[in-house]
Design an enzyme around this catalytic site. Structure first.
Site, PDB file in Angstrom:
ATOM      1  N   ARG A 173     -32.552 -12.399  23.415  1.00 18.66           N
ATOM      2  CA  ARG A 173     -32.024 -11.468  24.071  1.00 18.66           C
ATOM      3  C   ARG A 173     -32.567 -10.090  24.491  1.00 18.66           C
ATOM      4  NH1 ARG A 173     -29.519 -15.275  24.548  1.00 18.66           N
ATOM      5  NH2 ARG A 173     -27.205 -15.717  24.154  1.00 18.66           N
ATOM      6  N   SER A 223     -20.208 -10.885  24.124  1.00 18.21           N
ATOM      7  CA  SER A 223     -20.665 -10.759  22.485  1.00 18.21           C
ATOM      8  C   SER A 223     -21.342  -9.392  22.402  1.00 18.21           C
ATOM      9  CB  SER A 223     -21.829 -11.709  22.241  1.00 18.21           C
ATOM     10  OG  SER A 223     -21.205 -13.123  22.511  1.00 18.21           O
ATOM     11  N   GLU A 293     -25.778  -6.025  20.793  1.00 21.59           N
ATOM     12  CA  GLU A 293     -26.442  -6.560  21.891  1.00 21.59           C
ATOM     13  C   GLU A 293     -26.220  -5.767  23.152  1.00 21.59           C
ATOM     14  OE1 GLU A 293     -25.185 -10.639  24.571  1.00 21.59           O
ATOM     15  OE2 GLU A 293     -25.791 -11.004  22.216  1.00 21.59           O
TER      16      GLU A 293
END
Length: 299
Positions: A173, A223, A293
């Site tokens: 990520r 998420s 995130e």
């Protein structure tokens, strides 16, 4: 006035003042942005970058705003969307070239239509090529780093450069682009020949899994937390008995504890308080510090 300066670069119908970011973000949360702009040429991008730098105005680049939480107080400065940069080309050799604003679903559909395999996982990710590469978005064990071979970027020096994947510092990520001010203009994806029916079935199966496991009926930013080493964030949150826990209009999804949903009229402050509560509870229970995130924008 800043508005007068922007009008010298962009047509007035591409400039929106006091723009409600809640209308644009997938969370349906966020205050007003001073300016929201939609350039459709490299000359306009260059003009905006130069203008903001000269006038010391904050410039924020957004794709489809599916992975951000915008402050209730809004954003002071200029928000630039590359939504008009959305062309997708297939030059041959199993490659797809997608401009930064091209939705991932459109890229995956183009691949399927032309019998190209490898990017099926991206069909259900609600982002754009530029944003996805920037954060190395992924799903079901695959990510942009598996298919991206190069990008064209617009640098601080207003030069277009091609950067190969081995120089992007891809990791879970993240990429090198999260730590500088470059603007991704387009991405080259390397795929492989495949059976169109099998590709279509793979997309269908993955989307079925998403519908079964993710709260797609509610506004969210996907998420909220990165996956911690040797754990799954959603499992830690669920095992902490936080499924369904709410702060104001923000709620831990009953369907997937890794998601926070806007269950009504949630504010950014509601979401932040809920994130803090989750982080503190999971750390207290398991000694694991969850890392977000999503990006936080604004005051």
């Amino acid at each position: 006035m800043l508005l007068d300066g922007l009008k010298k670069i962009l047509c007035e119908n591409k400039i929106f003042t006091d723009f409600p970011m809640a209308k644009y973000t997938s969370f349906k949360i966020g205050g007003l942005a001073d300016f929201f702009i939609l350039p459709d040429s490299l000359a306009e991008i260059a003009g905006i970058v130069n203008f903001c730098k000269k006038n010391e105005v904050q410039l924020i680049l957004l794709g489809r705003a599916t992975n951000v939480l915008v402050s209730d107080k809004g954003i002071h400065g200029v928000v630039m969307s590359l939504a008009n940069f959305n062309k997708i080309n297939l030059p041959g050799d199993c490659k797809i070239i997608a401009e930064a604003g091209a939705p991932l679903v459109s890229i995956a559909n183009a691949a399927e239509k032309n019998g190209l395999a490898g990017i099926e996982f991206a069909h259900g990710i609600p982002g754009t090529a530029g944003g996805a590469v920037n954060m190395n978005a992924g799903a079901y064990g695959r990510s942009m780093s598996d298919v991206c071979i190069s990008v064209d970027i617009f640098t601080n020096e207003r030069i277009i450069e091609t950067v190969s994947a081995n120089k992007m510092d891809f990791d879970y990520r993240t990429s090198c682009f999260q730590n500088d001010n470059t603007i991704i203009l387009s991405t080259v994806f390397q795929l492989q020949p495949g059976n169109r029916e099998q590709i279509k079935n793979e997309i269908s199966e993955l989307n079925k899994k998403r519908r079964q496991s993710q709260p797609l009926d509610y506004p969210s930013a996907g998420s909220i937390f990165k996956r911690p080493r040797d754990y799954f964030a959603g499992k830690l949150i669920e095992d902490s008995n936080l499924k369904g826990y709410s702060v104001g209009g923000a709620q831990v999804s009953q369907k997937h504890a890794g998601f926070i949903i806007n269950n009504g009229h949630a504010t950014a402050d509601d979401v932040k308080k809920l994130i803090n509560h989750i982080t503190e509870t999971v750390y207290k229970n398991y000694g694991v510090l969850l890392e977000t995130e999503i990006k936080f924008l604004g005051e």
